[in-house]
Structures are given as structure tokens and as C-alpha cells.
Motif scaffolding. Structure first.
Motif, short mmCIF file in Angstrom:
data_model
loop_
_atom_site.label_atom_id
_atom_site.label_comp_id
_atom_site.label_asym_id
_atom_site.label_seq_id
_atom_site.Cartn_x
_atom_site.Cartn_y
_atom_site.Cartn_z
N TYR A 7 0.89 -1.30 0.02
CA TYR A 7 -0.15 -0.08 -0.05
C TYR A 7 1.05 1.31 0.07
O TYR A 7 0.37 2.35 -0.69
N ILE A 8 2.04 1.30 0.82
CA ILE A 8 2.77 2.58 0.73
C ILE A 8 3.48 2.66 -0.72
O ILE A 8 3.42 3.86 -1.12
N ASP A 9 3.96 1.66 -1.45
CA ASP A 9 4.41 1.74 -2.67
C ASP A 9 3.25 2.06 -3.62
O ASP A 9 3.61 3.22 -4.49
N LEU A 10 2.18 1.72 -3.45
CA LEU A 10 1.01 2.07 -4.49
C LEU A 10 0.84 3.52 -4.21
O LEU A 10 0.50 4.19 -5.38
N GLY A 11 0.70 4.03 -2.94
CA GLY A 11 0.49 5.49 -2.94
C GLY A 11 1.66 6.35 -3.42
O GLY A 11 1.30 7.20 -4.00
N LYS A 12 3.02 5.63 -3.27
CA LYS A 12 4.13 6.64 -4.02
C LYS A 12 3.91 6.63 -5.29
O LYS A 12 4.02 7.57 -6.28
N GLU A 13 3.58 5.19 -6.05
CA GLU A 13 3.33 5.29 -7.58
C GLU A 13 2.10 6.06 -7.98
O GLU A 13 2.13 6.74 -9.14
N PHE A 14 1.25 6.18 -7.27
CA PHE A 14 -0.16 7.01 -7.67
C PHE A 14 0.48 8.65 -7.71
O PHE A 14 0.04 9.06 -8.69
N ALA A 15 1.06 8.99 -6.76
CA ALA A 15 1.52 10.49 -6.50
C ALA A 15 2.36 10.56 -7.75
O ALA A 15 2.16 11.56 -8.30
N LYS A 16 3.50 9.74 -8.05
CA LYS A 16 4.26 10.12 -8.94
C LYS A 16 3.44 10.25 -10.21
O LYS A 16 3.65 10.86 -11.28
N ALA A 17 2.55 9.12 -10.57
CA ALA A 17 2.09 9.16 -12.00
C ALA A 17 1.21 10.62 -11.92
O ALA A 17 1.17 11.00 -13.01
N VAL A 18 0.30 10.86 -11.02
CA VAL A 18 -0.40 12.06 -10.84
C VAL A 18 0.46 13.43 -11.33
O VAL A 18 0.10 14.29 -11.99
N PHE A 19 1.54 13.41 -10.70
CA PHE A 19 2.59 14.46 -10.88
C PHE A 19 2.78 14.53 -12.22
O PHE A 19 3.10 15.55 -12.79
N LEU A 20 3.22 13.17 -12.79
CA LEU A 20 3.88 13.29 -14.27
C LEU A 20 2.77 13.60 -15.09
O LEU A 20 3.10 14.40 -16.18
N LEU A 21 1.51 13.17 -15.04
CA LEU A 21 0.63 13.65 -15.91
C LEU A 21 0.16 15.16 -15.82
O LEU A 21 0.26 15.65 -16.87
N ASN A 22 0.13 15.71 -14.92
CA ASN A 22 -0.03 17.08 -14.55
C ASN A 22 1.15 17.94 -15.13
O ASN A 22 1.07 19.06 -15.93
#
Length: 187
Positions: A167-182
């Protein structure tokens, strides 16, 4: 930055896949006549109604930066028909969610479902591959969408749930992906 979470564990998008946990299908009217999409709308409206989040006397402006979606298991364990409809159901729901935020290009990050294999036949989600296909198709064909695939390597605490480090990794990966899309969107 504000993170507003709304979730209902075990919920499916397709109302045919509904067990005890409700459905996200906007037209679903079982029970009290309120579905998970209606609860989502209420949560968003309540969040957007707050004008001074930090209480400093200055009106704050909330600007949504993305939708993070981790769901699909309950659409993968009912019938082949429900699983085959996942892409169309996900597309419709995400279009409605983007419309809620008045941004048809709002970044969306999908967490790809995985399977612990902890079942007699080796598959907890009998039609998981069909839902995974729908998730991949959505990420490949829709604008400003990413998919997190690291879920495939996570360990499980039981047959349904990841261990904490997943879950910790998933949260980090979600944050990274949203950041990169923005970031990509602003260039």
C-alpha cells in the motif's frame, strides 16, 4: 495540496456485480436508492463547499489535480459478462467523474488489480484478466491516463489485501503518476 478520499471497499462498478458493498453504476437504485457514485458526488460537493480550509480568513481555491482509482476486484469475481463490461463501465464512470470536476482532461491514474492466487483453483478473481484488460485498454486509449502496474509484485496479508509495504508503494506510485501527468499537461 489536499487529498480527498472517498471509497467503499468491495464495491463494483457494474450493479450486476454488487454483493453487500454497493455499486458505482450511476443508475443503480437498490437499497436506499443511493449508489457509490451518489456518495462520491456528495463528498466532492462537501469538499468544494469549504471556502476557508485552513481558517486564515482568506478564501481558498481548490483545484483538483487528478483522480486515483484502485478498484475492479468485485467486477472480476462475479461473471464473465460483468468482467467483459469493465472497460465500458470504467470509461463512463471516469467521464462522469471528470465532468463533476468540470475538467474533461483531468489526470486519471488506475491501479491495476492483481491476484494473490490464494484459492483452490489458484485465482481469487476468476475473471481478473478480463478486468485487467479493460484497465489496460482504458489507460491506452483515453487521454491523460496512466496505470500503476507494480501491484503485480505485492505480497498479501490475506487472500484479498496487500501487505502494508504494498500500500505504501502504491501510494507513492499513484503520487508520481499524477505528478507526471500534470507536468506533461502543463508543458
Amino acid at each position: 495540496m489536499m487529498l480527498k478520499k472517498y471509497a467503499r471497499n468491495g464495491s463494483s462498478i457494474d450493479s450486476s456485480g454488487t454483493a453487500y458493498f454497493g455499486a458505482w453504476e450511476p443508475d443503480f437504485r437498490a437499497g436506499k436508492g443511493i449508489n457509490q457514485y451518489d456518495y462520491f458526488l456528495k463528498t466532492v460537493n462537501n469538499a468544494m463547499a469549504v471556502q476557508d480550509i485552513n481558517g486564515d480568513g482568506v478564501e481558498d481555491v481548490l483545484i483538483p489535480s487528478g483522480i486515483i482509482w484502485m478498484q475492479g476486484e468485485s467486477d472480476a469475481d462475479k461473471t464473465e459478462l460483468v468482467a467483459n463490461q469493465y472497460y465500458a463501465n470504467l470509461k463512463r464512470l471516469m467521464e462522469l467523474m471528470r465532468a463533476t470536476f468540470r475538467n474533461n482532461d483531468l489526470p486519471i491514474v488506475i491501479g491495476k488489480i492483481s491476484d494473490s492466487g490464494d484459492d483452490v483453483d489458484g485465482k481469487v478473481w476468476d475473471f481478473g484478466e478480463l478486468v485487467q484488460y479493460g484497465q489496460e485498454k482504458f489507460a491506452a486509449t483515453e487521454s491523460n491516463v496512466a496505470i500503476v502496474r507494480s501491484t503485480n509484485g505485492y505480497k498479501y496479508s490475506d487472500k484479498y489485501h496487500y501487505k502494508s509495504d504494498g500500500y505504501i508503494d502504491l501510494g507513492k506510485e499513484f503520487a508520481k503518476a499524477v505528478f507526471l501527468l500534470n507536468k506533461k499537461k502543463s508543458q
